[in-house]
Design an enzyme around this catalytic site. Structure first.
Site, PDB file in Angstrom:
ATOM      1  N   GLY A   1      52.166  39.115  48.654  1.00  0.00           N
ATOM      2  CA  GLY A   1      52.156  40.084  47.557  1.00  0.00           C
ATOM      3  C   GLY A   1      52.457  39.407  46.232  1.00  0.00           C
TER       4      GLY A   1
ATOM      5  N   SER B   1      45.084  41.595  41.962  1.00  0.00           N
ATOM      6  CA  SER B   1      45.630  40.861  43.096  1.00  0.00           C
ATOM      7  C   SER B   1      46.588  39.777  42.608  1.00  0.00           C
ATOM      8  CB  SER B   1      44.498  40.201  43.889  1.00  0.00           C
ATOM      9  OG  SER B   1      44.998  39.319  44.867  1.00  0.00           O
ATOM     10  N   SER B   2      47.506  39.355  43.473  1.00  0.00           N
ATOM     11  CA  SER B   2      48.362  38.207  43.196  1.00  0.00           C
ATOM     12  C   SER B   2      47.918  36.967  43.971  1.00  0.00           C
ATOM     13  CB  SER B   2      49.813  38.528  43.562  1.00  0.00           C
ATOM     14  OG  SER B   2      50.327  39.557  42.746  1.00  0.00           O
TER      15      SER B   2
ATOM     16  N   THR C   1      49.118  39.150  53.793  1.00  0.00           N
ATOM     17  CA  THR C   1      48.012  38.305  53.361  1.00  0.00           C
ATOM     18  C   THR C   1      48.087  37.029  54.174  1.00  0.00           C
ATOM     19  OG1 THR C   1      48.191  39.262  51.158  1.00  0.00           O
ATOM     20  CG2 THR C   1      47.014  37.187  51.288  1.00  0.00           C
TER      21      THR C   1
ATOM     22  N   ARG D   1      37.058  40.487  46.429  1.00  0.00           N
ATOM     23  CA  ARG D   1      38.087  41.519  46.385  1.00  0.00           C
ATOM     24  C   ARG D   1      37.459  42.885  46.660  1.00  0.00           C
ATOM     25  NH1 ARG D   1      43.324  42.699  47.158  1.00  0.00           N
ATOM     26  NH2 ARG D   1      44.472  43.446  45.332  1.00  0.00           N
TER      27      ARG D   1
ATOM     28  N   ASP E   1      47.115  48.692  45.736  1.00  0.00           N
ATOM     29  CA  ASP E   1      47.323  47.632  44.740  1.00  0.00           C
ATOM     30  C   ASP E   1      46.959  48.070  43.324  1.00  0.00           C
ATOM     31  OD1 ASP E   1      48.637  45.463  45.683  1.00  0.00           O
ATOM     32  OD2 ASP E   1      46.889  44.220  46.031  1.00  0.00           O
TER      33      ASP E   1
END
Length: 570
Positions: free
Chosen positions: A470, A448-449, A377, A109, A419
């Site tokens: 998302g 993050s998801s 994403t 990340r 984010d």
């Protein structure tokens, strides 16, 4: 260079069927017409791009393992799926080395630059441009995965992406439309328009996109490794780009970035073990918490699309997303309670679910003051002949990220700083979150998801999945797992099925089925229970998935049709 040849029918399919065994189903009945049962391939790659899936499959054919194929696929996606595939972003790679191997999650990340601060953004500030770029993690993450588990030389893995960038590829209908829309909406991003523009008009599906500067960047990675990116000529290009546009990333930020090897979070659902990405991803915890809640109810007493089943799914997601907002962030900066993964906690939360009525979201966190009102994403799945499994989700955040292309290097930078919770203390009914766990701090990883997920049965991988989208990623993954693990749907049907999302706030249900006549009675039922349903059409996620028959160990791949995904085998 790899010789990438056209795919045969054996190598390339958009949906693959199998048989139902042992209560776990991966395919439609044998009279299905939208797929074909395959001979026993050695491995599969499923992604949102046919050339990228083939790049990974080519590596499998050359003797590489699933991690080698995942690295090659990720690099190829940086060429063929520029809205999400990337060098300038970050993500999570979940790896199960084999039936006897210990699973790991590689956290790559992005991080906040050293000059970042909790109040650096004002309300309404642009979410594009240089200031919103986080320190990229993708090259370091792919390097760490390759160092720990790869077999083939680094150069071999980069070659397919270099070729695709240098020689080009047919953009196809979806990317042509995306590029035309991007260019029309980006008048202030000159380098983006130069790199992705087409002389003489709009992009057409048969046009070829070549990216010579990106090919050069990839060639540097092939020859020098990621040192070129974080402490070499590519780093110089990134820093020069930051200085041109007022960005915060410095040479020191790049040189100090490290990908991290973390333990996956673990849970269970019925007889299955669930492995997910740990914080700073919220995906693993939220998925397992939602499944734990659903496990408290006898879902099979009712149809998958009954009002009661969908109501319970919404209520489980509502509570998981509430805990996500209240508690989850970078574990190196905040303490995260362990109770969210326990059955005991789920049992306590489940007692607050009314089987007949929706719970107003604001009741779940009375300690949070609700203030007045003032994603792109991609996921891919890989498995090899030895059973090594990889679920990888990575991102630029929004489609095409910050829209900043590094001059001379040909790749896009993320806008992941969006984010973080931009306004500390400001949480509202529209879905803005201002809770402390995810506020900005130097060196911190934004929440993050992303939810790369592995499902095991009797110690063996039986399902590899994940999605973009998302916050809706978690809802997509939970819904798909319910489809397969609870209701025994074949994998193609489970991927094709309508999806819904509820993220605590806004207190409204988004549903792909809301505008379909076939689901009119369900929508009416949910509204009668007190749920607000968004009537606007939605298309949610892209769950490129792989199933493994628990008895025969045959592998079956399903590419999500929502984004034109493709599966390729060796």
């Amino acid at each position: 260079m790899l010789n990438i040849t056209p795919l045969s029918r054996r190598q390339f399919v958009r949906g693959v069927t199998a048989s139902s065994l042992g209560g776990l189903c991966f395919s439609r009945p044998t009279n299905a017409t939208d797929g074909a049962q395959q001979a026993e391939p050695k491995g599969w790659v499923v992604s949102d791009s046919a050339p990228a899936s083939e790049a990974g499959a080519e590596i499998l054919r050359r003797g590489g393992n699933a991690v080698d194929a995942a690295v090659a696929t990720a690099l190829a996606l940086a060429v063929t799926l520029p809205e999400a595939g990337n060098l300038g972003g970050g993500g999570f790679m979940l790896i199960r080395p084999g039936d006897d191997g210990e699973p790991v999650c590689i956290d790559y990340r992005e991080t906040a630059p050293a000059k970042a601060s909790a109040t650096m953004f004002s309300p309404g500030e642009s979410r594009l441009g240089h200031k919103v770029v986080g320190v990229p993690g993708t090259p370091r993450g792919l390097e760490l995965a390759h160092q720990r588990f790869g077999k083939l030389p680094r150069k071999t893995l980069v070659e397919p992406a270099v070729r695709l960038a240098a020689e080009g590829f047919a953009v196809g209908p979806r990317l042509a439309a995306n590029l035309n829309q991007l260019l029309a909406s980006s008048p202030d991003f000159a380098e983006l328009r130069r790199v992705f523009g087409k002389q003489g008009g709009d992009w057409l599906p048969d046009d070829r996109l070549t990216q010579p500067e990106l090919a050069g960047t990839l060639q540097q990675l092939a020859e020098r490794g990621v040192a070129a990116f974080y402490d070499g000529p590519i780093a110089e290009q990134i820093v020069a780009e930051m200085q041109r546009g007022g960005g915060l990333i410095t040479r020191a930020d790049l040189a100090s970035y490290q990908a991290k090897l973390r333990k996956p979070v673990r849970g269970s659902y019925r007889e299955f073990e669930i492995l997910g990405a740990p914080p700073p991803s919220s995906g693993g915890i939220a998925t397992i918490e939602a499944l734990n809640l659903l496990e408290r109810f006898d879902l099979r007493r009712h149809d998958r699309w009954s009002g009661r089943t969908v109501h319970l799914l919404i209520e489980a997601l509502r509570r998981a997303f509430c805990d996500r907002a209240r508690w989850l962030g970078d574990p190196d900066f905040v303490e995260i309670p362990q109770r969210f993964l326990t059955k005991e906690y789920a049992e306590r939360l489940a007692k607050g679910i009314d089987p007949q009525r929706a719970t107003p979201s604001e009741r779940l966190a009375p300690e949070i003051e609700l203030r007045p009102e003032g994603t792109e994403t991609t996921h891919f799945s890989v498995i090899d002949a030895q059973g090594m499994a990889v679920a990888n989700t990575y991102t630029l955040e929004h489609s095409y990220g910050s829209r900043v292309v590094v001059r001379g290097a040909g790749f896009l930078l993320n806008n992941e700083m969006t984010d973080f919770n931009w306004q500390p203390g400001v949480t509202n009914r529209r879905g803005q979150i201002g809770t402390p766990a995810n506020t900005i701090a130097p060196g911190k990883r934004m929440l993050s998801s992303q939810s790369p997920t592995l499902v095991l049965r009797d110690g063996r991988v039986v399902l590899i999945t994940g999605s973009p989208g998302g916050r809706t990623i978690i809802s997509t993954v939970v819904g798909l797992l319910v489809n397969v693990l609870e209701y025994g749907m074949d994998l193609q049907s489970a991927v094709d099925a309508p999806r819904l999302h509820h993220g605590w706030f806004p207190d409204v249900v988004q549903s792909e089925g809301a505008t379909q006549a076939a689901y009119a009675d369900l929508v009416k039922d949910l509204r009668g229970r007190g749920h607000a349903i968004d009537d606007k059409p939605h298309r949610q996620g892209s769950a490129n998935s792989i199933g493994v028959d628990p008895r025969t160990r045959k592998v079956y791949a399903v590419a999500d049709r929502r984004r034109g995904g493709a599966a390729a085998s060796d």
